[in-house]
Write a protein that holds these residues in place. Structure first.
Motif, PDB file in Angstrom:
ATOM      1  N   VAL A 208       0.844  -1.201   0.000  1.00  0.00           N
ATOM      2  CA  VAL A 208       0.000   0.000   0.000  1.00  0.00           C
ATOM      3  C   VAL A 208       0.877   1.249   0.000  1.00  0.00           C
ATOM      4  N   TYR A 209       1.938   1.222   0.817  1.00  0.00           N
ATOM      5  CA  TYR A 209       2.866   2.354   0.841  1.00  0.00           C
ATOM      6  C   TYR A 209       3.464   2.578  -0.546  1.00  0.00           C
ATOM      7  N   GLN A 210       3.908   1.501  -1.191  1.00  0.00           N
ATOM      8  CA  GLN A 210       4.494   1.631  -2.527  1.00  0.00           C
ATOM      9  C   GLN A 210       3.475   2.203  -3.514  1.00  0.00           C
ATOM     10  N   LEU A 211       2.253   1.680  -3.462  1.00  0.00           N
ATOM     11  CA  LEU A 211       1.208   2.127  -4.389  1.00  0.00           C
ATOM     12  C   LEU A 211       0.890   3.599  -4.193  1.00  0.00           C
ATOM     13  N   THR A 212       0.795   4.031  -2.940  1.00  0.00           N
ATOM     14  CA  THR A 212       0.407   5.417  -2.648  1.00  0.00           C
ATOM     15  C   THR A 212       1.566   6.396  -2.778  1.00  0.00           C
ATOM     16  N   HIS A 213       2.773   5.872  -2.972  1.00  0.00           N
ATOM     17  CA  HIS A 213       3.937   6.752  -3.146  1.00  0.00           C
ATOM     18  C   HIS A 213       4.586   6.570  -4.515  1.00  0.00           C
ATOM     19  N   ASP A 214       3.794   6.098  -5.488  1.00  0.00           N
ATOM     20  CA  ASP A 214       4.246   5.994  -6.887  1.00  0.00           C
ATOM     21  C   ASP A 214       5.403   4.999  -7.042  1.00  0.00           C
ATOM     22  N   TRP A 215       5.348   3.898  -6.319  1.00  0.00           N
ATOM     23  CA  TRP A 215       6.297   2.785  -6.451  1.00  0.00           C
ATOM     24  C   TRP A 215       7.759   3.220  -6.392  1.00  0.00           C
ATOM     25  N   PRO A 216       8.175   3.847  -5.293  1.00  0.00           N
ATOM     26  CA  PRO A 216       9.560   4.329  -5.201  1.00  0.00           C
ATOM     27  C   PRO A 216      10.591   3.206  -5.264  1.00  0.00           C
ATOM     28  N   GLN A 217      10.253   2.002  -4.780  1.00  0.00           N
ATOM     29  CA  GLN A 217      11.232   0.912  -4.821  1.00  0.00           C
ATOM     30  C   GLN A 217      11.551   0.516  -6.252  1.00  0.00           C
ATOM     31  N   LEU A 218      10.570   0.611  -7.150  1.00  0.00           N
ATOM     32  CA  LEU A 218      10.839   0.324  -8.560  1.00  0.00           C
ATOM     33  C   LEU A 218      11.752   1.390  -9.158  1.00  0.00           C
ATOM     34  N   LYS A 219      11.528   2.637  -8.780  1.00  0.00           N
ATOM     35  CA  LYS A 219      12.412   3.709  -9.254  1.00  0.00           C
ATOM     36  C   LYS A 219      13.827   3.507  -8.717  1.00  0.00           C
ATOM     37  N   MET A 220      13.886   3.099  -7.454  1.00  0.00           N
ATOM     38  CA  MET A 220      15.183   2.855  -6.838  1.00  0.00           C
ATOM     39  C   MET A 220      15.907   1.717  -7.538  1.00  0.00           C
ATOM     40  N   ALA A 221      15.194   0.629  -7.804  1.00  0.00           N
ATOM     41  CA  ALA A 221      15.796  -0.518  -8.476  1.00  0.00           C
ATOM     42  C   ALA A 221      16.272  -0.134  -9.874  1.00  0.00           C
ATOM     43  N   ALA A 222      15.476   0.673 -10.569  1.00  0.00           N
ATOM     44  CA  ALA A 222      15.875   1.114 -11.908  1.00  0.00           C
ATOM     45  C   ALA A 222      17.123   1.981 -11.847  1.00  0.00           C
ATOM     46  N   GLY A 223      17.183   2.850 -10.831  1.00  0.00           N
ATOM     47  CA  GLY A 223      18.368   3.691 -10.680  1.00  0.00           C
ATOM     48  C   GLY A 223      19.611   2.886 -10.391  1.00  0.00           C
ATOM     49  N   LEU A 224      19.491   1.881  -9.530  1.00  0.00           N
ATOM     50  CA  LEU A 224      20.631   1.026  -9.209  1.00  0.00           C
ATOM     51  C   LEU A 224      21.092   0.244 -10.433  1.00  0.00           C
ATOM     52  N   SER A 225      20.126  -0.304 -11.177  1.00  0.00           N
ATOM     53  CA  SER A 225      20.473  -1.094 -12.354  1.00  0.00           C
ATOM     54  C   SER A 225      21.142  -0.223 -13.411  1.00  0.00           C
ATOM     55  N   GLU A 226      20.618   0.986 -13.605  1.00  0.00           N
ATOM     56  CA  GLU A 226      21.188   1.889 -14.599  1.00  0.00           C
ATOM     57  C   GLU A 226      22.599   2.311 -14.221  1.00  0.00           C
ATOM     58  N   GLY A 227      22.805   2.558 -12.930  1.00  0.00           N
ATOM     59  CA  GLY A 227      24.114   3.042 -12.501  1.00  0.00           C
ATOM     60  C   GLY A 227      25.163   1.964 -12.355  1.00  0.00           C
ATOM     61  N   ASP A 228      24.770   0.809 -11.778  1.00  0.00           N
ATOM     62  CA  ASP A 228      25.747  -0.223 -11.448  1.00  0.00           C
ATOM     63  C   ASP A 228      25.435  -1.582 -12.053  1.00  0.00           C
ATOM     64  N   GLY A 229      24.378  -1.674 -12.881  1.00  0.00           N
ATOM     65  CA  GLY A 229      23.933  -2.968 -13.372  1.00  0.00           C
ATOM     66  C   GLY A 229      25.007  -3.751 -14.101  1.00  0.00           C
ATOM     67  N   ASP A 230      25.723  -3.114 -15.006  1.00  0.00           N
ATOM     68  CA  ASP A 230      26.753  -3.822 -15.773  1.00  0.00           C
ATOM     69  C   ASP A 230      27.873  -4.316 -14.864  1.00  0.00           C
ATOM     70  N   THR A 231      28.268  -3.484 -13.917  1.00  0.00           N
ATOM     71  CA  THR A 231      29.312  -3.892 -12.964  1.00  0.00           C
ATOM     72  C   THR A 231      28.849  -5.078 -12.135  1.00  0.00           C
ATOM     73  N   MET A 232      27.605  -5.020 -11.664  1.00  0.00           N
ATOM     74  CA  MET A 232      27.075  -6.123 -10.854  1.00  0.00           C
ATOM     75  C   MET A 232      27.016  -7.421 -11.646  1.00  0.00           C
ATOM     76  N   ARG A 233      26.692  -7.344 -12.929  1.00  0.00           N
ATOM     77  CA  ARG A 233      26.655  -8.554 -13.758  1.00  0.00           C
ATOM     78  C   ARG A 233      28.037  -9.163 -13.893  1.00  0.00           C
ATOM     79  N   LEU A 234      29.037  -8.330 -14.056  1.00  0.00           N
ATOM     80  CA  LEU A 234      30.407  -8.834 -14.182  1.00  0.00           C
ATOM     81  C   LEU A 234      30.901  -9.440 -12.872  1.00  0.00           C
ATOM     82  N   LEU A 235      30.477  -8.852 -11.765  1.00  0.00           N
ATOM     83  CA  LEU A 235      30.945  -9.312 -10.452  1.00  0.00           C
ATOM     84  C   LEU A 235      30.185 -10.522  -9.929  1.00  0.00           C
ATOM     85  N   PHE A 236      29.029 -10.827 -10.524  1.00  0.00           N
ATOM     86  CA  PHE A 236      28.147 -11.814  -9.913  1.00  0.00           C
ATOM     87  C   PHE A 236      28.839 -13.157  -9.694  1.00  0.00           C
TER      88      PHE A 236
END
Length: 479
Positions: A208-236
């Motif tokens: 409910v919190y996510q829904l009423t706050h425009d899904w901030p965790q999805l925005k956060m996940a997108a930001g993390l993936s955009e910034g560090d996604g390639d590095t994380m894939r190489l390090l996995f």
């Protein structure tokens, strides 16, 4: 017949771990995430843009009970690490492990690199690891004993969402594993679906919190993936070997085989590669699979026990060497004056980002104190990340702001905020906000240790071009 719980050695391992973690807790200093949680503790809420409420509220509780210090914040993580040790030993027992397997699992878990980091520092992972272990233990009980244990598993999964939504990865892994590897009859089990309902009801306020706050965790996940996604894939892949140490990873490999060969629990063997694939595709952090690695490790310890005394002895010696190396890298054992000359800061981000905060605070407050009284009264401080903000707040400064993650919600700075002391913010933002900015100081931790704040310029900016209320939206950042 069940093997008895090896409570004496398991309790001893847990007690030694807590004692060591608390004894070393005052060394080095706060980690940047701890400074952030400490700041969020002043703003109790149902959720934050980058995480649920549990860890910040754990910081609030720790300060209320134990005081305001690194050790105070680290009491609960140390206890959580001890609980993790007990739970993984119980997982080994549930898989048929006797005293030797349980003791080996406890020792390997306690000395794993990720366990030591999460036990030494207040992180969301500090509590997520034992939560995952509890959920996995109850899943095993449901698969091996009585389907009514799905209710307990569902309760833990639902409660876990108040610390981190990452528990969805475990649910996803099981959702892939059951239809792919069975036992498929469980898909029609009323207890499985009742457990799912319990989890959903308990987790509902978070969604409910996510829904009423425009899904901030999805925005956060997108930001993390955009910034560090390639590095994380190489390090996995390499980090799967190093997450708890290479010996734990090897034993976990044998554990995967053991789970795969047992049709009753094969679904949980499949859960690991399923979670790994999702993590790599999404560019998530390599530690998202940590809870499942410990399941595989516990199963591997049962395999070692069944292979005989010599195998147990060999595994124990290897884990001792593994643990010693992990301790040197993850715990504050190296003296501060020598740390920069070792590879530890390059390997261990937690150590690197726990150094130099007093020097950072001194550089900023030095510029602030140099201002005439009237300018000092109006001045604001704006930082680029939450660690810098948290450090200055912990140091006693007020009128400190940041656009990083949740902290953006606590702005904007007042419209009389001129001059401003700005650190770790790009030139474009500074120049759009103020007519002039000049370097007035540089951060020097005095140890020659390179981290994000070392040699950072401290800008004094004057001549506010536009009111902060009109431009604050430009300063928001998710990473």
């Amino acid at each position: 017949m069940d093997s008895p719980l090896a409570w004496r050695p398991v309790t001893a391992v847990s007690a030694v771990l807590v004692t060591l973690l608390l004894a070393l807790s005052p060394r080095y200093g706060y980690h940047r995430d701890e400074l952030y949680f400490r700041a969020l503790a002043d703003y109790p809420d149902w959720g934050y843009v980058d995480q649920p409420p549990f860890t910040p509220m754990a910081a609030r509780l720790s300060m209320a009970l134990f005081g305001d210090s690194p050790t105070a914040l680290r009491v609960l993580p140390a206890l959580a690490a001890a609980l993790l040790v007990v739970l993984t030993a119980l997982i080994a027992r549930e898989l048929g492990g006797g005293g030797a397997a349980q003791t080996l699992t406890a020792a390997g878990t306690a000395t794993g690199a990720y366990t030591l980091i999460a036990g030494h520092t207040l992180l969301t992972a500090s509590f997520d690891l034992p939560i995952w272990a509890a959920a996995i233990l109850f899943m095993l009980k449901a698969l091996l004993r009585d389907e009514r244990w799905w209710l307990a598993a569902g309760a833990v999964i639902g409660a876990a969402t108040y610390n981190k939504l990452l528990i969805v990865m475990l649910v996803l892994g099981l959702a892939v594993g059951l239809p792919a590897a069975g036992p498929r009859r469980l898909l029609a089990s009323k207890w499985l679906w009742a457990g799912a309902l319990v989890a959903a009801v308990l987790a509902l306020p978070n969604f409910v919190y996510q829904l009423t706050h425009d899904w901030p965790q999805l925005k956060m996940a997108a930001g993390l993936s955009e910034g560090d996604g390639d590095t994380m894939r190489l390090l996995f892949t390499p980090m799967q070997l190093l997450l708890f140490g290479p010996v734990v990873a090897v034993i976990a490999g044998f554990g995967f085989v053991r789970l795969w060969r047992d049709r009753r629990v094969r679904a949980l063997a499949v859960a690991y590669p399923a979670a790994a694939v999702v993590t790599v595709i999404s560019g998530g952090r390599f530690d998202y699979t940590a809870g499942l690695v410990l399941l595989l490790f516990a199963a591997g310890c049962v395999t070692a026990e069944s292979a005989g005394r010599e195998k147990i002895k060999s595994a124990g010696l290897s884990l001792a060497v593994n643990g010693l190396g992990n301790a040197v890298i993850t715990l504050p054992l190296v003296p501060l004056t020598m740390l920069a000359s070792t590879p530890v800061p390059l390997i261990n981000e937690v150590a690197r980002e726990s150094i130099g905060w007093p020097a950072f605070n001194a550089a900023v407050t030095g510029v602030l104190d140099s201002l005439p009284p009237e300018e000092r009264r109006r001045a604001v401080v704006v930082t680029g990340n939450y660690g810098e903000h948290g450090s200055l707040v912990q140091g006693g400064l007020t009128r400190v702001y940041s656009g990083h993650n949740q902290l953006w919600e606590y702005g904007p700075p007042p419209d009389d905020g001129d001059p401003a002391i700005i650190v770790n913010v790009g030139r474009m933002r500074r120049d759009l906000q103020y007519s002039s900015c000049e370097v007035r100081a540089r951060v020097d931790n005095g140890l020659g240790l390179d981290n994000e704040e070392q040699d950072m310029p401290v800008f004094l900016c004057q001549g506010l071009r536009q009111p902060w209320t009109a431009t604050w939206h430009r300063w928001q950042q998710f990473d």
